[in-house]
Write an enzyme that holds these catalytic residues in place. Structure first.
Site, PDB file in Angstrom:
ATOM      1  N   ARG A 184       0.811  -1.209   0.000  1.00  0.00           N
ATOM      2  CA  ARG A 184       0.000   0.000   0.000  1.00  0.00           C
ATOM      3  C   ARG A 184       0.848   1.265   0.000  1.00  0.00           C
ATOM      4  O   ARG A 184       0.515   2.246  -0.650  1.00  0.00           O
ATOM      5  CB  ARG A 184      -0.912   0.003   1.232  1.00  0.00           C
ATOM      6  CG  ARG A 184      -1.987  -1.072   1.216  1.00  0.00           C
ATOM      7  CD  ARG A 184      -2.798  -1.035   2.497  1.00  0.00           C
ATOM      8  NE  ARG A 184      -3.827  -2.071   2.524  1.00  0.00           N
ATOM      9  CZ  ARG A 184      -4.592  -2.334   3.562  1.00  0.00           C
ATOM     10  NH1 ARG A 184      -4.446  -1.609   4.676  1.00  0.00           N
ATOM     11  NH2 ARG A 184      -5.496  -3.284   3.508  1.00  0.00           N
ATOM     12  N   GLU A 186       2.114 -23.786   2.900  1.00  0.00           N
ATOM     13  CA  GLU A 186       2.591 -24.273   4.195  1.00  0.00           C
ATOM     14  C   GLU A 186       2.359 -23.270   5.313  1.00  0.00           C
ATOM     15  O   GLU A 186       1.996 -23.639   6.434  1.00  0.00           O
ATOM     16  CB  GLU A 186       4.079 -24.610   4.113  1.00  0.00           C
ATOM     17  CG  GLU A 186       4.620 -25.334   5.324  1.00  0.00           C
ATOM     18  CD  GLU A 186       4.030 -26.730   5.470  1.00  0.00           C
ATOM     19  OE1 GLU A 186       3.225 -26.936   6.406  1.00  0.00           O
ATOM     20  OE2 GLU A 186       4.358 -27.597   4.650  1.00  0.00           O
ATOM     21  N   ILE A 203       5.491 -24.848  11.284  1.00  0.00           N
ATOM     22  CA  ILE A 203       5.413 -26.305  11.391  1.00  0.00           C
ATOM     23  C   ILE A 203       5.090 -26.887  10.010  1.00  0.00           C
ATOM     24  O   ILE A 203       4.075 -26.528   9.417  1.00  0.00           O
ATOM     25  CB  ILE A 203       4.322 -26.732  12.394  1.00  0.00           C
ATOM     26  CG1 ILE A 203       4.598 -26.132  13.776  1.00  0.00           C
ATOM     27  CG2 ILE A 203       4.237 -28.245  12.481  1.00  0.00           C
ATOM     28  CD1 ILE A 203       3.492 -26.385  14.784  1.00  0.00           C
ATOM     29  N   LYS A 263      -7.981 -23.038   9.682  1.00  0.00           N
ATOM     30  CA  LYS A 263      -6.839 -23.949   9.586  1.00  0.00           C
ATOM     31  C   LYS A 263      -7.289 -25.398   9.671  1.00  0.00           C
ATOM     32  O   LYS A 263      -6.802 -26.267   8.931  1.00  0.00           O
ATOM     33  CB  LYS A 263      -5.828 -23.621  10.690  1.00  0.00           C
ATOM     34  CG  LYS A 263      -5.225 -22.227  10.569  1.00  0.00           C
ATOM     35  CD  LYS A 263      -4.435 -21.847  11.811  1.00  0.00           C
ATOM     36  CE  LYS A 263      -3.896 -20.428  11.704  1.00  0.00           C
ATOM     37  NZ  LYS A 263      -3.219 -19.996  12.949  1.00  0.00           N
ATOM     38  N   GLY A 305       4.556 -15.140  13.513  1.00  0.00           N
ATOM     39  CA  GLY A 305       5.746 -14.302  13.558  1.00  0.00           C
ATOM     40  C   GLY A 305       6.387 -14.198  12.184  1.00  0.00           C
ATOM     41  O   GLY A 305       6.250 -15.081  11.336  1.00  0.00           O
TER      42      GLY A 305
END
Length: 439
Positions: free
Chosen positions: A46, A131, A138, A207, A304
């Site tokens: 943006r 992923e 993970i 998920k 993160g």
């Protein structure tokens, strides 16, 4: 060495900026590992003038991610925009229509459009890798799509939202209220200003829907998930669970039953000595139960910048290592045309133990009445404990029950009967108990 793999990154937030930095810092090692260089040729965000701590000189800038997907000189489109519709949806469609591979970290997008995207990609021999969409760093998607092919899965479950796990961990370890822990999570950046999507279980549900499709070969059914969040979990529940030998976690659980596939997201009590009970803070964990392997528990950072960027980069390197004409991995574990219609199991047929906390008027006969209502519905009690603070003469009494394995409709009927007796104060708390094989 083969020609460089040219990528375009739409979205330069925490994850996008981390991805740019890692690719630039490790370009030589990536080229050796993949047999070809990975080159960032285009980006979109943006604000063109924002300092993101990375060097974007020489990289084509696009204000619109759809424009990037349609016109940039790229082999792979990296979608890090977010959202189930709008620019994310339009840009992925544009990339696939053009014949460009896609990598995304967007679970909401896949939960809504994943089957359709899979059909589009497979028609053109394209890859969609994702992923980072489930459990951050993970590698559960790759494991289920590739490494565990041939296993018949019976159950997949886990801790898939770091915000909720952080809040529940802090409540237990420091005796803080839900509200105080949520404020702290927001201050640290673990929770959004509007945390509803996380704390009410929606993020985990998206998920879980993806993992359900990979596990059972059914079409994605994110709207058919039984959903409870953690906002009604009190410090009293946390303490009672600990005294009984349990810890409360928000779990997403999918399993095959005789009546169909059961998907549910809700607070769950797990034994203190189970491996999943030890997963604290913002860490995620996913457990897979299958006929050949048994149980596999994968634990790691669920969010993160670096963790998510690592997963995205892994998807990119998989594409870099693939070669034209090679058989592509089906997007959802099996060809989209062979996915089965989702058949939902009835939640009320769920069988397991339950924690029940009741606040009642302190008078004679209440304890016996509760035990009777449970017995009338065929519920066997593992334990029943009465607590009273005795702060005032009319102070309510807390009664905590733990049942042996029983049917959910029996529990609901018993609780409903108790409500009609007139001695219940407020709403009862009912939390399912899971006993993992690793317990």
């Amino acid at each position: 060495m083969a020609d460089a793999l040219k990528i375009g990154i739409a979205g330069l937030g925490t994850v996008g900026a981390s991805l740019v930095r890692i690719i630039q810092q490790r370009s030589n090692a990536l080229a050796v590992a993949c047999g070809r260089a990975i080159t960032i040729t285009a980006v979109s965000a943006r604000n063109r003038n924002k300092d993101r701590g990375v060097d974007l000189s020489g990289i084509a800038w696009f204000d619109d991610p759809v424009d990037l997907a349609e016109n940039a000189d790229i082999d792979v489109f990296i979608e890090l925009v977010g959202g189930a519709d709008g620019a994310a949806d339009q840009s992925v469609r544009a990339a696939l229509a053009r014949g460009v591979h896609v990598v995304t970290a967007n679970k909401a997008l896949l939960a809504r459009h994943g089957v359709e995207f899979a059909r589009l990609a497979e028609e053109k021999g394209l890859l969609i890798n994702y992923e980072a969409a489930v459990a951050g760093g993970i590698p559960v998607i790759k494991a289920m799509r590739e490494s565990l092919t041939g296993n018949n899965f019976s159950r997949v479950y886990g801790i898939m939202n770091g915000t909720c796990n952080y809040i529940l961990t802090r409540m237990e370890k420091e005796g803080l209220s839900f509200e105080d822990c949520l404020k702290e999570a927001q201050r640290l950046g673990y929770a959004e200003a509007d945390p509803t999507f996380d704390i009410e279980g929606n993020d985990t549900a998206h998920k879980l829907a993806i993992l359900t499709t990979l596990a059972f070969g059914s079409e994605i059914a994110a709207d058919d998930i039984y959903l409870e969040g953690i906002s009604n979990i009190s410090i009293e529940d946390i303490n009672a669970a600990a005294e009984l030998g349990y810890r409360i976690k928000l779990l997403g659980v999918a399993q095959r039953t005789e009546s169909g596939i059961e998907q549910r997201v809700h607070p769950t009590m797990v034994p203190l000595d189970s491996v999943i009970a030890q997963v604290d803070g913002v860490t995620n964990a996913v457990a897979l139960e299958s006929d050949i392997l048994g149980e596999l528990l994968m634990v790691g950072p669920g969010a993160g910048g670096n963790a998510t960027a690592s997963a995205v980069l892994g998807d990119i390197t998989d594409i870099a290592k693939s070669r034209p004409g090679a058989q592509q991995v089906p997007v959802l574990g099996r060809p989209a045309a062979l996915l089965e219609p989702y058949r939902q199991a009835k939640m009320k047929s769920h069988e397991g133990g339950y924690f029940i906390r009741l606040s009642v008027v302190d008078r004679a006969g209440v304890f016996a009445s509760i035990a009777t209502k449970m017995a009338e519905n065929g519920i066997s009690l593992e334990s029943i404990v009465q607590r009273s603070q005795h702060t005032t003469a009319d102070a309510p009494v807390t009664i905590v029950l733990v049942t042996h394995a029983t049917m959910e409709n029996a529990v609901r009927k018993a609780v409903s009967a108790i409500k009609h007796e007139g001695y219940l104060i407020g709403e009862p708390q009912v939390i399912r108990i899971e006993r993992p094989k690793s317990a």
